[in-house]
Motif scaffolding. Structure first.
Motif, PDB file in Angstrom:
ATOM      1  N   SER A   1       0.958  -1.201   0.109  1.00 50.02           N
ATOM      2  CA  SER A   1       0.037  -0.170   0.074  1.00 50.02           C
ATOM      3  C   SER A   1       0.904   1.233  -0.107  1.00 50.02           C
ATOM      4  N   PRO A   2       0.442   2.659  -0.142  1.00 51.87           N
ATOM      5  CA  PRO A   2       1.168   3.766  -0.309  1.00 51.87           C
ATOM      6  C   PRO A   2       1.914   3.871   1.168  1.00 51.87           C
ATOM      7  N   LYS A   3       1.073   3.759   2.238  1.00 53.02           N
ATOM      8  CA  LYS A   3       1.589   3.664   3.213  1.00 53.02           C
ATOM      9  C   LYS A   3       2.770   2.769   3.657  1.00 53.02           C
ATOM     10  N   GLN A   4       2.611   1.317   3.407  1.00 53.88           N
ATOM     11  CA  GLN A   4       3.859   0.588   3.240  1.00 53.88           C
ATOM     12  C   GLN A   4       4.769   0.982   2.764  1.00 53.88           C
ATOM     13  N   LEU A   5       4.819   1.541   1.309  1.00 55.88           N
ATOM     14  CA  LEU A   5       5.921   2.095   0.705  1.00 55.88           C
ATOM     15  C   LEU A   5       6.473   3.118   1.350  1.00 55.88           C
TER      16      LEU A   5
ATOM     17  N   GLU B   1       6.881   3.896   4.440  1.00 53.52           N
ATOM     18  CA  GLU B   1       7.297   3.245   5.767  1.00 53.52           C
ATOM     19  C   GLU B   1       8.715   2.512   5.183  1.00 53.52           C
ATOM     20  N   ALA B   2       8.672   1.745   3.863  1.00 58.65           N
ATOM     21  CA  ALA B   2       9.937   1.222   3.585  1.00 58.65           C
ATOM     22  C   ALA B   2      10.878   2.039   3.138  1.00 58.65           C
ATOM     23  N   PHE B   3      10.504   3.194   2.641  1.00 60.30           N
ATOM     24  CA  PHE B   3      11.546   4.275   2.173  1.00 60.30           C
ATOM     25  C   PHE B   3      12.388   4.821   3.450  1.00 60.30           C
ATOM     26  N   VAL B   4      11.810   4.766   4.199  1.00 61.22           N
ATOM     27  CA  VAL B   4      12.306   5.127   5.704  1.00 61.22           C
ATOM     28  C   VAL B   4      13.130   4.235   6.345  1.00 61.22           C
ATOM     29  N   LYS B   5      12.439   2.918   6.393  1.00 62.79           N
ATOM     30  CA  LYS B   5      13.310   1.611   6.724  1.00 62.79           C
ATOM     31  C   LYS B   5      14.596   1.417   6.427  1.00 62.79           C
ATOM     32  N   HIS B   6      14.381   1.192   5.091  1.00 63.88           N
ATOM     33  CA  HIS B   6      15.570   0.956   4.157  1.00 63.88           C
ATOM     34  C   HIS B   6      16.488   2.255   3.664  1.00 63.88           C
TER      35      HIS B   6
END
Length: 566
Positions: free
Chosen positions: A114-118, A120-125
């Motif tokens: 989802s947009p939110k998951q993406l 969050e992935a930008f930040v996490k990785h």
């Protein structure tokens, strides 16, 4: 031999006239390419092989529909509401990126995030802009269709089609009548489609304007067999089922019997796709069929397989083969108000229970007098689903009126019927022509770094030039004999190329680089004994043949005769 470098291959394609970046004069546009002279020939040859299978062997019919469609078509198909990719922009340089592609190194199937998951992935990785290193912004939906207006003003919204399939679906009533109201009904169409890709890369793998070879097969939902299945059931195919994700090789029959492929007709056309790609020159060891994962398969699809080839970009989808169920015709029937069904006759009439809306004539007569008969007919044309809260609505003399249960009843009766109406299911092999074109080139490409020598081992059936014809020297009548041989070979089916400049070695090299399977050389022995040299591209073997037999021998080679048997 060196590994394939896509940049080197694209440079060859540009230099030799296979493909050119579009609008290069003005700086070019990402995701757009023009076909040059050799590219047009190769592409057209691919289409003709595809057409020979579906229109020739399988007897499908062909249509050509408009590329601009009204909004209603794509509202029904779901493209207006659902045909979008997720986009993000760099906060610094404003460069756009497809959001799921930014996280592909961290997730097996990033396009389900989802947009939110993406975000969050930008930040996490710690994923940053690849252009300037800036922070990535919010993720939004971006519809990929090119929008336009049909006619002056904005009264009628239209879109450039993102696929060729809808033109077949909306023409189903015409095609069904043309086929004398029989199933199965196979239809093919080739042409341009358009998708406003967010950030197209990888050369010809992701284009904004591209070519498709679309096949739609309408079948009885209760009969998913194919009459020619037994002919191919023992052929082997390389499959990656979604249950294991592991490559297995088995026969077509095994794949169906074990429930790996949903039905025989789908399996048949998975195998037909394999046959097509191998004829075109795809390496069988770099070809597999991958089943869609549960979370990537369309909700309406019974089964879906992608033909994937191994390229310098990795495993790449070039064809999708799906059992789409009744989704397409059902949606267009719903949105257009037109019945898109097939009348399936029973072997013998059957007695069935039918629920109907029946008019109460005794109640209608006294109240509506002369109009009662027409009102009763209108009531009885309705179905039980039209009854809402014990009432039905009819338009009488331009005015909508409600009728209560004193004027009608819903009854179940037994009737003898000769058949039933069913919504056909669709089997769809959808081929990406440009991706197939590029795959054929990459699988044919061979570069010898030591010799600095390039050969395109194109299958003769698709090679843009079939034969190079050379005089050893352009004098002493050798050129006249060579031109005569060239004119005898060069036809609408066989493209020959006359070349009299440079050394014979350089002329062979030019022909090898563009994939020409054979070259014929006229030398001084030709004037003595009437024979010429014919050279095979792949083995570099040479043989002497009678010059007057050259056209016939080329025909035999094109028909599959081994060069060694000349």
């Amino acid at each position: 031999m060196s590994e394939i470098n896509s940049a080197d291959l694209m440079a060859l394609c540009k230099r030799r006239g296979f493909i050119w970046p579009s609008f290069e004069l003005y700086g070019g546009v990402a995701g757009m390419y023009d076909y040059g002279p050799l590219g047009c020939s190769l592409r057209n040859n691919i289409v003709e092989v595809w057409r020979s299978i579906y229109k020739g062997r399988e007897g499908f019919v062909e249509i050509d529909s408009d590329t601009v469609n009204p909004r209603e078509v794509f509202k029904a198909s779901g493209h207006v509401d659902e045909f979008a990719d997720l986009i993000t922009y760099c906060k610094e340089c404003q460069a756009p990126f497809r959001a799921d592609h930014m996280v592909k190194d961290f997730y097996d199937n990033p396009d389900i995030l989802s947009p939110k998951q993406l975000e969050e992935a930008f930040v996490k990785h710690n994923i940053r802009c690849p252009e300037c290193g800036g922070e990535l912004g919010p993720v939004d939906e971006f519809n990929l269709m090119f929008r336009t207006n049909i006619g002056p003003g904005s009264a009628r919204v239209g879109y450039l089609r993102p696929e060729t399939a809808q033109g077949i679906f909306v023409n189903f009533p015409n095609l069904y009548r043309y086929n004398r109201e029989k199933l199965p009904l196979g239809v093919i169409q080739t042409g341009r489609s358009y998708r406003n890709e967010i950030a197209p890369r990888q050369g010809m793998i992701r284009l904004r304007e591209f070519n498709q070879m679309e096949v739609e097969l309408f079948v009885d939902p209760e009969d998913k067999d194919w009459s020619r299945f037994e002919e191919i059931q023992d052929e082997t195919i390389r499959l990656v089922p979604n249950t294991t994700g592991e490559l297995v090789e088995m026969t077509v029959k095994e794949a169906v019997d074990k429930g790996i492929i949903a039905n025989r007709v789908l399996a048949y056309f998975v195998n037909t796709t394999k046959q097509l790609l191998l004829r075109l020159g795809v390496d069988p060891q770099r070809l597999r069929f991958r089943q869609h994962l549960d979370d990537e398969m369309a909700h309406y699809a019974a089964d879906c397989w992608d033909a994937e080839v191994l390229l310098s970009y990795g495993w790449t989808e070039i064809t999708g083969i799906a059992d789409r169920g009744c989704w397409d015709l059902s949606r267009h029937a719903q949105f257009s108000g037109t019945e898109l069904t097939h009348f399936k006759k029973f072997d013998e009439p059957r007695e069935v229970e039918v629920t109907k809306v029946r008019a109460k004539h005794k109640a209608l007569g006294p109240l509506y007098k002369g109009k009662a008969k027409d009102i009763a007919a209108a009531i009885e044309s309705l179905v039980p689903g039209d009854v809402k809260d014990g009432k039905i609505s009819l338009e009488i003399d331009g005015e909508v009126k409600e009728f209560g249960e004193e004027f009608f009843e819903v009854v179940t009766v037994k009737e003898k019927v000769a058949g039933e109406r069913v919504v056909p299911h669709v089997i769809e092999p959808s081929h990406g022509l440009d991706r197939i074109f590029y795959s054929v080139l990459e699988h044919a490409y061979e570069y010898d770094a030591e010799k600095d020598y390039t050969v395109l081992h194109l299958a003769p059936i698709v090679a843009p030039i079939k034969v190079g014809v050379f005089p050893l020297m352009e004098k002493d009548g050798l050129d006249d004999v060579a031109r005569s041989i060239y004119e005898g070979i060069h036809t609408h089916r066989v493209e020959a190329y006359y070349d009299g400049s440079g050394t014979i070695g350089k002329r062979y090299a030019r022909m090898d680089e563009v994939g020409t399977p054979w070259c014929i050389t006229v030398d001084y022995d030709t004037l003595e004994n009437g024979t010429v040299t014919i050279r095979d591209r792949d083995t570099t073997e040479q043989k002497r043949i009678p010059k007057d037999e050259a056209a016939r021998i080329v025909d035999e080679l094109l028909s599959g005769k081994p060069f060694a048997e000349l």
